[in-house]
Design a protein around this motif. Structure first.
Motif, short mmCIF file in Angstrom:
data_model
loop_
_atom_site.label_atom_id
_atom_site.label_comp_id
_atom_site.label_asym_id
_atom_site.label_seq_id
_atom_site.Cartn_x
_atom_site.Cartn_y
_atom_site.Cartn_z
N GLY A 82 0.80 -1.22 0.00
CA GLY A 82 0.00 0.00 0.00
C GLY A 82 0.83 1.26 0.00
O GLY A 82 0.33 2.33 0.37
N ARG A 83 2.06 1.18 -0.44
CA ARG A 83 2.95 2.35 -0.50
C ARG A 83 2.85 2.95 -1.90
O ARG A 83 3.77 2.89 -2.71
CB ARG A 83 4.37 1.91 -0.13
N TYR A 84 1.69 3.53 -2.18
CA TYR A 84 1.32 3.92 -3.54
C TYR A 84 2.16 5.06 -4.11
O TYR A 84 2.54 5.01 -5.28
CB TYR A 84 -0.17 4.26 -3.60
N HIS A 111 3.07 -1.05 -16.42
CA HIS A 111 1.83 -0.34 -16.74
C HIS A 111 0.65 -0.95 -15.98
O HIS A 111 -0.22 -0.23 -15.49
CB HIS A 111 1.53 -0.40 -18.25
N ILE A 112 0.63 -2.26 -15.87
CA ILE A 112 -0.45 -2.94 -15.17
C ILE A 112 -0.44 -2.57 -13.69
O ILE A 112 -1.47 -2.21 -13.12
CB ILE A 112 -0.35 -4.46 -15.37
N MET A 113 0.74 -2.65 -13.07
CA MET A 113 0.82 -2.30 -11.65
C MET A 113 0.51 -0.83 -11.43
O MET A 113 -0.11 -0.46 -10.43
CB MET A 113 2.20 -2.67 -11.09
N ARG A 114 0.92 0.00 -12.36
CA ARG A 114 0.62 1.44 -12.25
C ARG A 114 -0.89 1.66 -12.31
O ARG A 114 -1.44 2.46 -11.53
CB ARG A 114 1.33 2.20 -13.37
N ALA A 115 -1.57 0.95 -13.20
CA ALA A 115 -3.02 1.07 -13.31
C ALA A 115 -3.70 0.68 -12.00
O ALA A 115 -4.58 1.39 -11.50
CB ALA A 115 -3.54 0.21 -14.46
N LYS A 120 -6.31 2.42 -6.96
CA LYS A 120 -6.38 2.36 -5.49
C LYS A 120 -6.28 3.75 -4.86
O LYS A 120 -6.80 3.97 -3.78
CB LYS A 120 -5.29 1.44 -4.94
N THR A 121 -5.62 4.68 -5.54
CA THR A 121 -5.51 6.04 -5.01
C THR A 121 -6.69 6.91 -5.42
O THR A 121 -6.75 8.08 -5.06
CB THR A 121 -4.20 6.72 -5.47
N GLY A 122 -7.61 6.34 -6.19
CA GLY A 122 -8.81 7.07 -6.58
C GLY A 122 -8.71 7.83 -7.88
O GLY A 122 -9.64 8.53 -8.26
N ASP A 123 -7.59 7.70 -8.59
CA ASP A 123 -7.42 8.40 -9.87
C ASP A 123 -7.87 7.47 -11.00
O ASP A 123 -7.06 6.91 -11.73
CB ASP A 123 -5.96 8.82 -10.05
N THR A 124 -9.19 7.32 -11.13
CA THR A 124 -9.76 6.36 -12.07
C THR A 124 -9.39 6.68 -13.51
O THR A 124 -9.09 5.78 -14.29
CB THR A 124 -11.29 6.30 -11.92
#
Length: 172
Positions: A82-84, A111-115, A120-124
Motif C-alpha cells: 500500500g505504499r502507492y 503499466h499494469i501495476m501502475r493502473a 487504489k488512489t482514486g485516480d480512475t
C-alpha cells in the motif's frame, strides 16, 4: 501459479543451492527476484531479499543497470504494502528506462501495476489510461498472465474498465 507451496519452496531452495554450489553470482539477481516475487504473493515481505526492497539511491542505480526485474519486484512489493506514492514514483523512472532499452515485457508489467496503484488512489481516469496502455501492448498477442497475476485488484479494475469509454475488445 498452480498453488503448490511446498513444490515452489523446494524449487526456490534448489535454485539457491545451485547458485551457491556453482559460484554463479550472476544468477543471484534472478534467484532473488524469483524469491521476492514468491514471498510478495504470500504476503511475507520480511522474506523478500532486502536489496530488492531498498529505497536507497545506490540500490536504484545498481538495479537500473540490470535487466529490469528488480524494479518489477520492488514495485510489486510497494503495491502490495500500500505504499502507492513510492510505487508511482518508481514506475515513472522504470518505465522510462524500460522504453529506452526496449524491455517490452517489463514495461507491460509496470503499466499494469501502475493502473492498479492509480485506481487504489482514486485516480480512475489515469488508471484507465495506464490499463489501456497495457491492454494495447498485449491484447493482439493474447497475453493475459500479467493481468491475471494482479488477482482481485485486476477484477475490480476490469469492472471499472467495462464502464469506461475506452475501446477495449469485449472478449478481452
Amino acid at each position: 501459479m498452480e498453488g503448490n507451496y511446498a513444490e515452489s519452496l523446494r524449487q526456490l531452495q534448489e535454485l539457491n543451492i545451485y547458485v551457491e554450489q556453482n559460484g554463479l553470482a550472476w544468477l543471484s539477481v534472478l534467484r532473488d527476484c524469483v524469491a521476492g516475487w514468491f514471498y510478495i504473493r504470500l504476503g511475507h515481505f520480511d522474506r523478500v531479499p532486502k536489496w530488492l526492497s531498498s529505497q536507497t539511491v545506490s540500490a536504484v542505480r545498481q538495479t537500473l543497470a540490470g535487466t529490469g526485474r528488480p524494479q518489477l519486484i520492488w514495485a510489486s512489493c510497494l503495491l502490495a504494502q500500500g505504499r502507492y506514492a513510492e510505487m508511482l514514483a518508481l514506475s515513472e523512472r522504470a518505465d522510462a528506462f524500460y522504453a529506452e532499452i526496449g524491455l517490452w515485457g517489463a514495461r507491460l508489467h509496470m503499466h499494469i501495476m501502475r493502473a492498479v496503484c492509480l485506481f487504489k488512489t482514486g485516480d480512475t481516469s489515469a488508471a484507465m489510461d495506464a490499463l489501456y496502455a497495457a491492454y494495447d501492448m498485449s491484447w493482439q498477442n493474447g497475453i493475459v498472465t500479467p493481468f491475471v497475476e494482479q488477482g482481485k485488484n485486476m477484477r475490480t479494475l476490469i469492472e471499472a474498465a467495462r464502464h469506461s469509454a475506452l475501446p477495449f475488445q469485449a472478449d478481452w
